[in-house]
Write an enzyme that holds these catalytic residues in place. Structure first.
Site, short mmCIF file in Angstrom:
data_model
loop_
_atom_site.label_atom_id
_atom_site.label_comp_id
_atom_site.label_asym_id
_atom_site.label_seq_id
_atom_site.Cartn_x
_atom_site.Cartn_y
_atom_site.Cartn_z
N SER A 209 0.85 -1.19 0.00
CA SER A 209 0.00 0.00 0.00
C SER A 209 0.89 1.24 0.00
CB SER A 209 -0.91 0.00 1.22
OG SER A 209 -0.25 0.62 2.30
N LYS A 210 0.28 2.39 -0.20
CA LYS A 210 1.10 3.59 -0.33
C LYS A 210 1.82 3.96 0.97
CE LYS A 210 -1.99 7.46 0.54
NZ LYS A 210 -3.43 7.15 0.52
N ARG A 211 1.36 3.39 2.07
CA ARG A 211 2.02 3.68 3.33
C ARG A 211 3.26 2.82 3.56
NH1 ARG A 211 -3.11 3.85 3.88
NH2 ARG A 211 -3.17 1.62 4.27
#
Ligand code: GLU
Length: 438
Positions: A209-211
């Protein structure tokens, strides 16, 4: 060569250029370049809130940084534009009329529904093989606020833009039966679908995920990764050249890349492999390029001062390049060549000077260096060997303490070239102050 191939990358700009999107763009680009086809960039910007100028800028910059040039699309033009879905309203309306005319669209509770066929939709996915799925319910194609939904605009644009191959993330596989229903309802030929495997985070089973660390392309750019290295690594996320090679030029990848070479299995993000590939690219850069990339970083970090001797700078890079891990750490790595307040590696210090004779060796070689007139690698090597023989020890007994005294490090460039480049004055001065302080 098949120059009728038309592929597209169809991102919905979010303000981030996620590694998964970048890899989808890359695989489409590779397939277009491999076949001599056309690579289209189409912006799926129907969600107005998220589609800012800034989000587009991040997308274009990320693609350009990776060298993924598009043949048609925003800023490039082309015969099938506009390439922003937000500007294609009339086209969507005319396609809706076609469905109404054939009795495949109807209104209900303010929305427009698509009437499914109820038949199983079978595709021959170029990666996954035969995939069959049956839609069970009519689905919305225009919301009650009048905006068209993703499935509808995606298919209409693929038809209108004459897309021949839909290469996209596996997360879209479950949408494909809806899309196939729509293609058929419009009487359009089906493109070849290729659903590429997900990228899993480095640990655990989740999708990246982008995190997650390492998920955003813009971070690699600001961390001074080389774009060619990142691109090389991304090619390996779900594709391989079918031998053990990992470092390949882009020309070679373009030659070898084909849909049949894409793996079914999910790919796992491996930051260590990426760093390893990046280090390899950095070590193989032409010296002038390395100098060009490094100079502003060193200047900004205050390591390199205005007017620094260019020859000295070049020789520092020449002897250090083979030991460099990445560009980001260059200011720290090279500081001792330019400054006296460089840091000392305490662990290395302890390890080297726990031997009681280390200091004596330093005193012995200090005498040699002072009387050494020709301070070149070539002249120093036999002189240090002779000194070691005289004291019945190996050269290693001298090299380690000297390297530490003159650089504060336990490792670094080859020893004799290091002495030559630093030069007699620095070497002697540093050993002297080191001895005085210990
Ligand atoms: N806008 C969609 C996405 O970003 C495109 C899907 C597709 O490639 O068909 O996931």
């Amino acid at each position: 060569m098949n120059n009728t191939v038309r592929v597209r990358f169809a991102p919905s700009p979010t303000g981030f250029f996620h590694i998964g999107s970048a890899r989808t763009a890359l695989f489409n680009w590779l397939y277009a370049r491999h076949t001599g086809g056309t690579f289209v960039l189409r912006v799926e910007d129907t969600d107005k809130e998220r589609n800012t100028e800034e989000a587009l800028r991040v997308l274009y910059e990320g693609m350009r940084w990776l060298g993924l040039d598009w043949d048609e699309g925003p800023e490039a033009g082309g015969d099938y534009g506009p390439y922003f879905q937000s500007q294609r309203e009339d086209i969507y309306k005319s396609y809706l009329e076609k469905l109404r005319a054939s009795g495949r669209a109807y209104d209900k509770e303010g929305a427009v529904f698509f009437k499914i066929s109820g038949e199983a939709q079978v595709i021959q996915d170029a990666v996954r093989g035969e995939v069959s799925r049956t839609e069970e319910k009519d689905f919305v194609i225009f919301r009650s606020n009048g905006t068209p939904v993703f499935h509808f605009v995606n298919v209409v644009d693929d038809i209108e833009m004459k897309i021949t191959h839909v290469i996209r993330g596996e997360d879209h596989l479950s949408n494909t039966s809806k899309h196939v229903e729509l293609f058929k309802a419009f009487g359009a030929p089906l493109p070849t679908f290729a659903h590429i495997p997900l990228i899993l985070k480095s640990q655990g089973s989740g999708k990246m995920s982008k995190r997650d660390e390492g998920a955003l392309i813009e971070d690699y750019a600001s961390r001074h990764f080389l774009p060619e290295a990142v691109r090389n690594y991304l090619c390996l996320l779900g594709w391989s050249p079918k031998d053990d090679r990992e470092i390949l030029s882009i020309e070679e990848i373009i030659k070898l890349f084909d849909l049949s070479g894409i793996n079914k299995n999910n790919a796992r993000f491996d930051e260590r492999k990426l760093s390893f590939i990046n280090a390899d690219y950095v070590r193989k850069l032409p010296l002038e390029t390395l100098a060009w990339l490094t100079r502003p970083m060193l200047t900004q970090a205050g390591v390199l001062e205005e007017g620094c001797d260019e020859d000295y700078f070049q020789s520092v890079l020449a002897i250090s390049q083979e030991k460099v891990k990445d560009l980001e750490s260059m200011p720290d790595f090279l500081k001792y060549f330019f400054k006296e307040d460089y840091s000392q590696d305490e662990k290395a210090h302890k390890k080297i000077f726990k031997k009681p004779e280390a200091k004596t060796r330093l005193e012995e070689i200090f005498g040699l260096f002072k009387s050494q007139e020709v301070f070149t690698a070539e002249a120093l090597e036999p002189a240090v060997e002779a000194l070691a023989t005289e004291h019945e020890t190996g050269t290693g007994a001298y090299i380690q303490p000297v390297r530490f005294a003159i650089s504060g490090q336990g490792m670094g460039p080859s020893f004799y070239p290091l002495l030559e480049v630093l030069g007699k004055d620095r070497v002697i001065g540093r050993i002297e102050s080191f001895l005085a302080a210990s």
